[in-house]
Design an enzyme around this catalytic site. Structure first.
Site, mmCIF file in Angstrom:
data_model
loop_
_atom_site.group_PDB
_atom_site.id
_atom_site.type_symbol
_atom_site.label_atom_id
_atom_site.label_comp_id
_atom_site.label_asym_id
_atom_site.label_seq_id
_atom_site.Cartn_x
_atom_site.Cartn_y
_atom_site.Cartn_z
ATOM 1 N N ARG A 1 15.359 2.989 -0.508
ATOM 2 C CA ARG A 1 14.884 2.351 0.709
ATOM 3 C C ARG A 1 16.115 1.807 1.439
ATOM 4 O O ARG A 1 16.428 0.642 1.382
ATOM 5 C CB ARG A 1 13.864 1.258 0.399
ATOM 6 C CG ARG A 1 12.589 1.820 -0.197
ATOM 7 C CD ARG A 1 11.514 0.792 -0.329
ATOM 8 N NE ARG A 1 10.996 0.353 0.966
ATOM 9 C CZ ARG A 1 10.154 -0.669 1.089
ATOM 10 N NH1 ARG A 1 9.822 -1.363 0.026
ATOM 11 N NH2 ARG A 1 9.700 -1.003 2.278
ATOM 12 N N VAL B 1 6.940 9.942 3.574
ATOM 13 C CA VAL B 1 7.700 8.741 3.975
ATOM 14 C C VAL B 1 8.562 8.279 2.818
ATOM 15 O O VAL B 1 9.752 8.018 2.956
ATOM 16 C CB VAL B 1 6.750 7.621 4.451
ATOM 17 C CG1 VAL B 1 7.543 6.360 4.823
ATOM 18 C CG2 VAL B 1 5.912 8.099 5.623
ATOM 19 N N LYS C 1 -0.017 -8.899 6.253
ATOM 20 C CA LYS C 1 1.262 -9.284 5.637
ATOM 21 C C LYS C 1 2.419 -8.677 6.432
ATOM 22 O O LYS C 1 3.382 -9.366 6.763
ATOM 23 C CB LYS C 1 1.323 -8.770 4.208
ATOM 24 C CG LYS C 1 2.718 -8.752 3.600
ATOM 25 C CD LYS C 1 2.771 -8.239 2.185
ATOM 26 C CE LYS C 1 2.905 -6.754 2.090
ATOM 27 N NZ LYS C 1 4.282 -6.234 2.228
ATOM 28 N N ASN C 2 2.313 -7.401 6.764
ATOM 29 C CA ASN C 2 3.452 -6.704 7.362
ATOM 30 C C ASN C 2 3.670 -7.026 8.830
ATOM 31 O O ASN C 2 4.653 -6.607 9.419
ATOM 32 C CB ASN C 2 3.327 -5.187 7.142
ATOM 33 C CG ASN C 2 3.563 -4.824 5.687
ATOM 34 O OD1 ASN C 2 4.020 -5.656 4.898
ATOM 35 N ND2 ASN C 2 3.232 -3.601 5.330
ATOM 36 N N ARG D 1 1.591 -10.279 -4.033
ATOM 37 C CA ARG D 1 2.521 -10.203 -2.894
ATOM 38 C C ARG D 1 1.743 -9.894 -1.610
ATOM 39 O O ARG D 1 2.139 -10.305 -0.523
ATOM 40 C CB ARG D 1 3.550 -9.089 -3.110
ATOM 41 C CG ARG D 1 4.471 -9.319 -4.274
ATOM 42 C CD ARG D 1 5.589 -8.329 -4.263
ATOM 43 N NE ARG D 1 6.272 -8.357 -2.966
ATOM 44 C CZ ARG D 1 7.344 -7.638 -2.688
ATOM 45 N NH1 ARG D 1 7.856 -6.832 -3.578
ATOM 46 N NH2 ARG D 1 7.918 -7.709 -1.508
ATOM 47 N N CYS E 1 14.508 -1.093 -5.229
ATOM 48 C CA CYS E 1 13.082 -1.351 -5.008
ATOM 49 C C CYS E 1 12.335 -0.582 -6.097
ATOM 50 O O CYS E 1 12.896 0.250 -6.777
ATOM 51 C CB CYS E 1 12.693 -0.845 -3.612
ATOM 52 S SG CYS E 1 11.046 -1.386 -3.137
ATOM 53 N N ASP F 1 1.150 3.413 2.726
ATOM 54 C CA ASP F 1 0.663 2.241 1.985
ATOM 55 C C ASP F 1 -0.763 2.410 1.494
ATOM 56 O O ASP F 1 -1.266 1.528 0.787
ATOM 57 C CB ASP F 1 0.744 0.982 2.862
ATOM 58 C CG ASP F 1 2.176 0.587 3.134
ATOM 59 O OD1 ASP F 1 2.400 -0.300 3.973
ATOM 60 O OD2 ASP F 1 3.083 1.179 2.520
ATOM 61 N N ARG G 1 12.362 -7.609 0.514
ATOM 62 C CA ARG G 1 13.200 -6.780 1.383
ATOM 63 C C ARG G 1 13.114 -7.226 2.837
ATOM 64 O O ARG G 1 14.100 -7.204 3.567
ATOM 65 C CB ARG G 1 12.755 -5.322 1.344
ATOM 66 C CG ARG G 1 12.934 -4.562 0.104
ATOM 67 C CD ARG G 1 12.361 -3.166 0.279
ATOM 68 N NE ARG G 1 12.961 -2.502 1.418
ATOM 69 C CZ ARG G 1 14.187 -2.017 1.412
ATOM 70 N NH1 ARG G 1 14.931 -2.174 0.345
ATOM 71 N NH2 ARG G 1 14.681 -1.420 2.470
HETATM 72 C C1 EPZ Z 1 7.541 -1.038 6.234
HETATM 73 O O1 EPZ Z 1 8.657 -0.941 5.375
HETATM 74 C C2 EPZ Z 1 6.460 -1.734 5.406
HETATM 75 N N1 EPZ Z 1 6.934 -3.053 5.000
HETATM 76 C C3 EPZ Z 1 6.131 -0.892 4.167
HETATM 77 O O2 EPZ Z 1 5.042 -1.532 3.507
HETATM 78 C C4 EPZ Z 1 5.687 0.489 4.620
HETATM 79 O O3 EPZ Z 1 5.471 1.287 3.483
HETATM 80 C C5 EPZ Z 1 6.778 1.129 5.499
HETATM 81 O O4 EPZ Z 1 7.063 0.264 6.621
HETATM 82 C C6 EPZ Z 1 6.351 2.480 6.056
HETATM 83 O O5 EPZ Z 1 5.187 2.324 6.818
HETATM 84 C C7 EPZ Z 1 6.883 -4.066 5.887
HETATM 85 O O6 EPZ Z 1 6.462 -3.902 7.014
HETATM 86 C C8 EPZ Z 1 7.373 -5.404 5.410
HETATM 87 P P1 EPZ Z 1 10.537 2.014 7.164
HETATM 88 P P2 EPZ Z 1 10.107 -0.505 5.990
HETATM 89 O O7 EPZ Z 1 11.862 1.471 7.562
HETATM 90 O O8 EPZ Z 1 10.284 -1.083 7.341
HETATM 91 C C9 EPZ Z 1 13.657 5.386 6.075
HETATM 92 C C10 EPZ Z 1 3.873 -2.465 1.690
HETATM 93 O O9 EPZ Z 1 3.385 -1.910 0.690
HETATM 94 N N2 EPZ Z 1 14.706 4.435 6.459
HETATM 95 O O10 EPZ Z 1 9.490 2.236 8.233
HETATM 96 O O11 EPZ Z 1 11.142 -0.793 4.971
HETATM 97 C C11 EPZ Z 1 12.941 4.982 4.786
HETATM 98 O O12 EPZ Z 1 13.658 5.471 3.670
HETATM 99 C C12 EPZ Z 1 5.258 -2.075 2.181
HETATM 100 O O13 EPZ Z 1 3.293 -3.338 2.376
HETATM 101 C C13 EPZ Z 1 16.041 4.875 6.512
HETATM 102 O O14 EPZ Z 1 16.341 6.026 6.236
HETATM 103 O O15 EPZ Z 1 9.896 1.072 6.091
HETATM 104 C C14 EPZ Z 1 11.593 5.658 4.926
HETATM 105 O O16 EPZ Z 1 11.690 7.010 4.503
HETATM 106 C C15 EPZ Z 1 5.945 -1.105 1.248
HETATM 107 N N3 EPZ Z 1 17.004 3.987 6.865
HETATM 108 C C16 EPZ Z 1 11.359 5.652 6.443
HETATM 109 O O17 EPZ Z 1 12.610 5.344 7.061
HETATM 110 C C17 EPZ Z 1 16.701 2.683 7.195
HETATM 111 O O18 EPZ Z 1 17.639 1.922 7.545
HETATM 112 C C18 EPZ Z 1 10.363 4.603 6.898
HETATM 113 O O19 EPZ Z 1 10.758 3.370 6.330
HETATM 114 C C19 EPZ Z 1 15.346 2.261 7.148
HETATM 115 C C20 EPZ Z 1 14.363 3.156 6.774
#
Ligand code: EPZ
Length: 432
Positions: free
Chosen positions: A121, A332, A22-23, A402, A116, A310, A92
């Site tokens: 997030r 995370v 999915k991701n 989802r 969320c 995840d 998202r």
């Molecule tokens: C991706 O989300 C995945 N979603 C998430 O999977 C996964 O949990 C996450 O990566 C972490 O591995 C998809 O790929 C669609 P991040 P993403 O930006 O990209 C901080 C699932 O269950 N951050 O890597 O949104 C954030 O708060 C989903 O399949 C900022 O501070 O995650 C977090 O602490 C849930 N500012 C860290 O970075 C930003 O602008 C990592 O988040 C963006 C993120």
């Protein structure tokens, strides 16, 4: 509304097929509109999230045809460079349209995602990164309005702190057709990002450093459409490995097919084996053999190649079956623990303090009526229902749909007593 009904105690046996990622599918779908013409994407899972993203592409002007696990995306005309709140709120990852529409059209109006199930997030890194490429950014009625001066971004450099999958994807979507070169420091190196970059390269993008923390981009004038195959889902793979460890027959192999073990990261495989569960890796399979007694192994999540956030809810259920007390710490997302109160209803002895849950293993789980709250929380309730005594009813499984395709069919075919039924959430439960 639909729910899953699981009669616990049956042993998982035989084979479990892992679905497609999915991701990874979502960034591939976003990339499809960077080129005019018809892009074909293979091995796209049939999920609520991919269906929502198909609609996001249609709103922008693309024609999306879904035939099983193959998408045909005609992005010849992208006349409406926007992604509305109603869709971005549902998914998202629709926020990827900010980079994709800027990369294709030089302008974009994309809703901020809003809240969320857990959080915060933020998307500040997405926005700051795209500004670094030369975009002007305004906020108008909850939408990010981005414009590339002269309809084409200049390119630029940006360092991510913390490293972010989504921000890496979004910045790359905008950078690949910029006038000049770009550089992303502390880029995400998750397999989802690597496979996404492989598609961009196949389209003619000029990238260096893919899979490392520094990605260099040399902008090109245009990209070409491709026929590209998605990869297997590493989170479903990890979920099934945990399922086999807790509900397989000790000493009997459960085979997981369409498995990319290298996408799991060394940390997960190392920790998984420390539970005493045997794990034999083949070319496209993983054979998992449950031990007589599971060892409790505490984990701390981190970005790839660390233990994936995840999989932390699913791991918590494994710890309930181990003998001893252990912990799961999420670095995370600090409050991704909505599943714990539901698991407590099933007799799980677990307590959350800050971003750590302490689990007292060896407790007998009992079936109960429980409620899904988000995608990975939902699947942890399924795992708990599989090993609980009695029957578990899991409501609001639209969360599960989802990210897991036909989960109950796959588990039922591997020995689990599970079925999907319609129900009225507000009807009184049957008398005892
Ligand atoms: C991706 O989300 C995945 N979603 C998430 O999977 C996964 O949990 C996450 O990566 C972490 O591995 C998809 O790929 C669609 P991040 P993403 O930006 O990209 C901080 C699932 O269950 N951050 O890597 O949104 C954030 O708060 C989903 O399949 C900022 O501070 O995650 C977090 O602490 C849930 N500012 C860290 O970075 C930003 O602008 C990592 O988040 C963006 C993120």
């Amino acid at each position: 509304m639909e729910k899953l009904v699981i009669r616990g105690g049956r042993k998982l046996k035989g084979t479990l097929p892992v679905g497609s990622s999915k991701n990874t599918a979502l960034p591939l779908m976003a990339a499809s509109i960077l080129a005019g013409g018809v892009t074909t994407l293979r091995h796209i899972p049939v999920l609520r999230d991919t269906q929502t993203f198909s609609h996001v592409l249609r709103v922008a002007g693309a024609f999306v045809d879904v035939e099983g696990h193959q998408l045909t995306i005609d992005a010849t005309r992208i006349e409406f460079p926007e992604a509305p709140y109603e869709l971005v709120k549902k998914l998202r990852a629709s926020f990827y349209m900010l980079g994709a529409l800027l990369g294709r059209c030089g302008r974009a109006r994309v809703s901020l995602p809003g809240g969320c199930a857990w959080g915060p997030r933020p998307v500040n890194l997405h926005i700051e990164g795209i500004k670094a490429l030369g975009a002007t950014i305004d906020l108008d009625e909850g939408d990010i309005v981005a414009t590339a001066p002269g309809r084409r971004l200049a390119g630029g450099s940006f360092a991510l702190e913390p490293s972010s999958v989504g921000a890496t994807v979004n910045i790359l979507l905008a950078a690949v057709t910029a006038k000049g070169t770009s550089r992303i420091e502390n880029a995400a190196i998750e397999p989802d990002v690597v496979v996404f970059c492989e598609m961009l390269k196949a389209m003619g993008a000029r990238l260096a450093g893919v899979g490392t923390r520094t990605i260099e981009v040399e902008g090109v004038d245009s990209l070409t459409r491709v026929n590209f195959a998605n990869c297997p889902d590493r989170i479903e793979l990890g979920t099934f490995m945990i399922a086999a460890a807790i509900s397989g027959t000790p000493g009997e192999r459960v085979r997981l097919t369409n498995a990319r073990a290298d996408h799991l990261g060394e940390e997960f495989l190392h920790i998984f084996r420390r539970t005493g569960t045997e794990c034999v890796i083949g070319d496209t399979t993983i054979d998992v053999t449950a031990p007589e007694v599971l060892q409790p192994v505490s984990v701390t999540t981190s970005i790839y190649p660390g233990f994936p956030t995840d999989l932390q809810a699913q791991w918590t259920v494994l710890l309930t079956q181990a003998h001893g007390t252990s912990t799961v710490t999420d670095t995370v997302y600090f409050d991704r623990f909505n599943h714990i109160p539901e698991l407590n209803r099933m007799g799980v002895q677990a307590r959350v303090e800050n971003n750590t849950v302490t689990v007292k293993g060896g407790s007998v789980l009992k079936g109960a009526r429980v409620m899904s709250t988000d995608l990975r929380a939902s699947v942890s309730l399924v795992l708990a229902g599989m090993v609980a005594e009695g029957t578990t009813h899991i409501g609001r499984i639209y969360h599960l749909d989802r990210g897991y395709e036909r989960l109950e069919s796959k588990l039922a075919a591997a020995g689990i007593d599970i079925e999907r039924v319609q129900y009225d959430e507000f009807a009184a439960p049957p008398s005892r």
